[in-house]
Scaffold this motif. Structure first.
Motif, mmCIF file in Angstrom:
data_model
loop_
_atom_site.group_PDB
_atom_site.id
_atom_site.type_symbol
_atom_site.label_atom_id
_atom_site.label_comp_id
_atom_site.label_asym_id
_atom_site.label_seq_id
_atom_site.Cartn_x
_atom_site.Cartn_y
_atom_site.Cartn_z
ATOM 1 N N HIS A 152 7.020 -4.271 -8.803
ATOM 2 C CA HIS A 152 6.063 -5.188 -9.428
ATOM 3 C C HIS A 152 5.241 -5.942 -8.378
ATOM 4 C CE1 HIS A 152 7.427 -4.288 -13.409
ATOM 5 N NE2 HIS A 152 8.680 -4.547 -13.094
ATOM 6 N N GLY A 153 5.819 -6.201 -7.205
ATOM 7 C CA GLY A 153 5.029 -6.824 -6.149
ATOM 8 C C GLY A 153 3.926 -5.911 -5.643
ATOM 9 N N LEU A 154 4.244 -4.639 -5.455
ATOM 10 C CA LEU A 154 3.242 -3.685 -4.977
ATOM 11 C C LEU A 154 2.170 -3.400 -6.020
ATOM 12 C CD1 LEU A 154 5.402 -1.041 -3.067
ATOM 13 C CD2 LEU A 154 3.628 -2.502 -2.082
ATOM 14 N N SER A 155 2.472 -3.640 -7.292
ATOM 15 C CA SER A 155 1.492 -3.361 -8.345
ATOM 16 C C SER A 155 0.199 -4.157 -8.143
ATOM 17 C CB SER A 155 2.083 -3.661 -9.720
ATOM 18 O OG SER A 155 3.071 -2.708 -10.057
ATOM 19 N N ARG A 156 0.295 -5.318 -7.526
ATOM 20 C CA ARG A 156 -0.910 -6.105 -7.255
ATOM 21 C C ARG A 156 -1.886 -5.330 -6.383
ATOM 22 N NH1 ARG A 156 -3.554 -9.289 -3.641
ATOM 23 N NH2 ARG A 156 -4.310 -11.339 -4.319
ATOM 24 N N PHE A 157 -1.365 -4.405 -5.543
ATOM 25 C CA PHE A 157 -2.206 -3.720 -4.560
ATOM 26 C C PHE A 157 -2.540 -2.291 -4.965
ATOM 27 C CE2 PHE A 157 0.175 -7.064 -2.450
ATOM 28 C CZ PHE A 157 -0.872 -7.788 -1.887
ATOM 29 N N ILE A 158 -2.209 -1.921 -6.180
ATOM 30 C CA ILE A 158 -2.587 -0.594 -6.668
ATOM 31 C C ILE A 158 -4.103 -0.382 -6.582
ATOM 32 C CG2 ILE A 158 -2.772 0.772 -8.795
ATOM 33 C CD1 ILE A 158 -0.114 1.076 -7.289
ATOM 34 N N PRO A 159 -4.952 -1.335 -6.996
ATOM 35 C CA PRO A 159 -6.403 -1.113 -6.870
ATOM 36 C C PRO A 159 -6.853 -0.904 -5.430
ATOM 37 C CG PRO A 159 -5.941 -2.968 -8.320
ATOM 38 C CD PRO A 159 -4.657 -2.627 -7.647
ATOM 39 N N HIS A 160 -6.280 -1.627 -4.498
ATOM 40 C CA HIS A 160 -6.648 -1.494 -3.094
ATOM 41 C C HIS A 160 -6.319 -0.086 -2.586
ATOM 42 C CE1 HIS A 160 -5.764 -5.654 -4.098
ATOM 43 N NE2 HIS A 160 -6.453 -6.083 -3.049
ATOM 44 N N LEU A 161 -5.142 0.417 -2.975
ATOM 45 C CA LEU A 161 -4.719 1.742 -2.536
ATOM 46 C C LEU A 161 -5.576 2.837 -3.171
ATOM 47 C CD1 LEU A 161 -0.861 1.134 -2.691
ATOM 48 C CD2 LEU A 161 -2.302 1.222 -0.632
ATOM 49 N N ILE A 162 -5.948 2.643 -4.423
ATOM 50 C CA ILE A 162 -6.854 3.592 -5.079
ATOM 51 C C ILE A 162 -8.183 3.647 -4.339
ATOM 52 C CG2 ILE A 162 -8.230 3.999 -7.155
ATOM 53 C CD1 ILE A 162 -5.880 2.854 -8.782
ATOM 54 N N ALA A 163 -8.732 2.484 -4.041
ATOM 55 C CA ALA A 163 -10.048 2.415 -3.407
ATOM 56 C C ALA A 163 -10.038 3.038 -2.016
ATOM 57 C CB ALA A 163 -10.516 0.963 -3.336
ATOM 58 N N LEU A 164 -8.987 2.792 -1.249
ATOM 59 C CA LEU A 164 -8.908 3.336 0.108
ATOM 60 C C LEU A 164 -8.731 4.852 0.114
ATOM 61 C CD1 LEU A 164 -6.629 0.764 1.961
ATOM 62 C CD2 LEU A 164 -8.979 1.362 2.582
ATOM 63 N N SER A 165 -7.949 5.361 -0.828
ATOM 64 C CA SER A 165 -7.608 6.784 -0.817
ATOM 65 C C SER A 165 -8.583 7.641 -1.614
ATOM 66 C CB SER A 165 -6.202 6.992 -1.378
ATOM 67 O OG SER A 165 -6.160 6.686 -2.768
ATOM 68 N N ALA A 166 -9.502 7.030 -2.350
ATOM 69 C CA ALA A 166 -10.364 7.769 -3.275
ATOM 70 C C ALA A 166 -11.084 8.932 -2.585
ATOM 71 C CB ALA A 166 -11.382 6.827 -3.909
ATOM 72 N N SER A 167 -10.927 10.119 -3.166
ATOM 73 C CA SER A 167 -11.550 11.319 -2.589
ATOM 74 C C SER A 167 -11.903 12.324 -3.676
ATOM 75 C CB SER A 167 -10.595 11.979 -1.577
ATOM 76 O OG SER A 167 -9.378 12.362 -2.199
ATOM 77 N N SER A 168 -12.267 11.808 -4.867
ATOM 78 C CA SER A 168 -12.529 12.721 -5.987
ATOM 79 C C SER A 168 -13.757 12.307 -6.789
ATOM 80 C CB SER A 168 -11.299 12.785 -6.897
ATOM 81 O OG SER A 168 -10.854 11.488 -7.278
ATOM 82 N N TRP A 340 -16.405 2.124 8.730
ATOM 83 C CA TRP A 340 -17.263 3.308 8.847
ATOM 84 C C TRP A 340 -17.791 3.770 7.494
ATOM 85 C CZ3 TRP A 340 -15.857 8.811 8.111
ATOM 86 C CH2 TRP A 340 -16.927 9.661 8.440
ATOM 87 N N GLN A 341 -16.890 4.072 6.549
ATOM 88 C CA GLN A 341 -17.340 4.616 5.275
ATOM 89 C C GLN A 341 -16.539 4.106 4.090
ATOM 90 O OE1 GLN A 341 -16.783 8.828 5.770
ATOM 91 N NE2 GLN A 341 -14.572 8.704 5.532
ATOM 92 N N GLY A 342 -15.385 3.578 4.325
ATOM 93 C CA GLY A 342 -14.561 3.041 3.236
ATOM 94 C C GLY A 342 -13.560 4.021 2.705
ATOM 95 N N ASN A 343 -14.019 5.213 2.285
ATOM 96 C CA ASN A 343 -13.089 6.215 1.771
ATOM 97 C C ASN A 343 -13.724 7.611 1.853
ATOM 98 O OD1 ASN A 343 -14.811 6.480 -0.529
ATOM 99 N ND2 ASN A 343 -13.703 4.854 -1.587
ATOM 100 N N ASP A 344 -12.913 8.611 1.529
ATOM 101 C CA ASP A 344 -13.374 9.999 1.614
ATOM 102 C C ASP A 344 -14.408 10.345 0.544
ATOM 103 O OD1 ASP A 344 -11.792 10.645 3.829
ATOM 104 O OD2 ASP A 344 -10.063 11.166 2.594
ATOM 105 N N ALA A 345 -14.413 9.616 -0.569
ATOM 106 C CA ALA A 345 -15.420 9.870 -1.603
ATOM 107 C C ALA A 345 -16.821 9.594 -1.061
ATOM 108 C CB ALA A 345 -15.148 9.013 -2.834
ATOM 109 N N THR A 346 -16.960 8.527 -0.297
ATOM 110 C CA THR A 346 -18.261 8.195 0.298
ATOM 111 C C THR A 346 -18.680 9.266 1.287
ATOM 112 O OG1 THR A 346 -17.807 5.841 0.028
ATOM 113 C CG2 THR A 346 -19.529 6.444 1.581
ATOM 114 N N TRP A 347 -17.725 9.738 2.101
ATOM 115 C CA TRP A 347 -18.030 10.828 3.039
ATOM 116 C C TRP A 347 -18.491 12.069 2.282
ATOM 117 C CZ3 TRP A 347 -15.712 15.658 3.367
ATOM 118 C CH2 TRP A 347 -16.107 16.442 4.445
ATOM 119 N N ALA A 348 -17.784 12.427 1.198
ATOM 120 C CA ALA A 348 -18.122 13.633 0.432
ATOM 121 C C ALA A 348 -19.539 13.546 -0.122
ATOM 122 C CB ALA A 348 -17.120 13.835 -0.701
#
Length: 377
Positions: A152-168, A340-348
């Motif tokens: 439940h503590g990590l749930s606060r950071f789910i949006p941050h992890l989504i944003a950093l890893s986004a590649s789709s 640099w770019q934020g995430n792989d989606a921006t690079w793509a």
């Protein structure tokens, strides 16, 4: 059906799983090559494992238990190199990325494994649409109650992890407007989303027994939550990340989660409450849609700020924990990526804007996964 006992594990150890795309070298569309690839990989000595996934054009690699960022990167490097060697022999490409930009779900074939056929029978076409690719990170917990508090503590950071890893950003030949369109496929499953707010394993067992009594679930595998307990490993499993385009980023994101887990466990920076989930779905959508520029609603104060702003503050708080875990290079990688770019989606999107060809995007993704240089990197 009862839940297995929560296994003993060393707190804050890590395990990483990565789902990969298998593509042909002609037009870089998905290719049903997992059986041939697994046959060749059977002759390799690995610090982990390589296994099939639900359709024949996917494959999953995983590490053994790791204590720090360097070990994760080392193990992923060995397995990545072996996979690339075997794929080259078969004239196949391997790629990260949360979705393939132009594959069509109707052409996918279910891998011949009883559980995968069972899922296909239950979920119909959704099972083939589940040809999406994610990174899962396991974190060792000192016990089951600690696992739930950490979840439940990590749930606060789910949006941050989504944003950093986004590649789709691309699905079936179209720019979706999302940074992570992959998660839209996951959200379609009825047992996706967030775990129930319980803070003791006894209460979780009551919930699980109620769910099994309904006949809706039989094991923890039936829950597609963003974070779920894995009692057989003694871990929690973070499941929201798109597969990054490189093992370096995958390793850095795993270490970031480890640092967050240590901060939450040691410093207890905020009290846990059911109301923390009030903005949860909104925050998660903002991350999927807009990446690091999405709006984050602080669950305690109600303040609105960008995910980028909140993550910068969080990274500062994590610095002493990164030192303790030998994860300073990982946090530097995350900061540089954000600058640099934020995430792989921006690079793509940048590649497609320049090349005007989705096939070329996948070709470059294969080169990046293999660790070979690509222009602009």
């Amino acid at each position: 059906m009862s839940l297995e006992p929560f296994a003993i594990s060393k707190p804050l150890t890590m395990g990483v799983e990565l789902e990969l795309q298998i593509v042909n070298r002609h037009d870089y569309d998905l290719m049903p090559g997992s059986k041939d690839l697994l046959r060749l990989m059977a002759g390799e000595t690995l610090p982990g494992d390589v296994t099939p996934e639900i359709t024949d054009s996917m494959i999953e690699l995983c590490t053994n238990v790791c204590t720090n960022y360097e070990q994760v990167l080392e193990q992923l490097t060995v397995t990545r190199d072996a996979l690339v060697r075997c794929a080259d022999k078969l004239n196949l490409g391997l790629s990260g990325g949360g979705t393939h930009p132009y594959q069509h779900w109707s052409k996918q074939r279910i891998f011949d494994k009883p559980r995968f056929h069972e899922i296909s029978g239950l979920y119909g076409y959704l099972s083939k649409q589940f040809t999406v690719f994610g990174q899962h990170v396991h974190i060792g917990c000192e016990g089951p109650d600690h696992a739930l508090r950490l979840l439940h503590g990590l749930s606060r950071f789910i949006p941050h992890l989504i944003a950093l890893s986004a590649s789709s950003p691309y699905v079936q030949g179209n720019d979706t407007g999302f940074h992570s369109a992959r998660l839209n496929s996951v959200f379609a499953f009825p047992l996706s989303g967030r775990a129930p707010f319980v803070l003791t394993w006894d209460d979780f067992l009551v919930f699980f027994e109620k769910m099994t009594h309904t006949g809706v679930v039989r094991s923890m595998k039936d829950f597609y939550w963003d974070i779920r307990p894995k009692p057989e490993f003694g871990t929690i499993e973070v499941r929201v990340l798109d597969t990054p385009l490189t093992i370096e980023k995958a390793s850095a994101l795993a270490a970031l989660i480890q640092c967050l887990a240590r901060w939450i466990s040691h410093d207890q920076p905020f009290a846990l409450a059911e109301d923390d989930y009030l903005p949860y779905t909104f925050n998660r959508f903002q991350a999927c849609r807009f990446g690091l520029d999405g709006t984050f609603v602080d669950p305690k104060s109600g303040e609105h700020r960008s995910l980028r702003e909140d993550l910068n503050v969080t990274l500062h708080a994590l610095e002493p924990h990164a030192v303790a875990l030998k994860a300073e290079p990982a946090l530097r990688y995350v900061r540089e990526e954000m600058r640099w770019q934020g995430n792989d989606a921006t690079w793509a999107r940048g590649v497609v804007e320049k090349e005007q060809l989705l096939n070329e995007l996948v070709r470059q993704q294969c080169e990046r996964w293999a660790g070979r240089p690509v222009a602009g990197r």
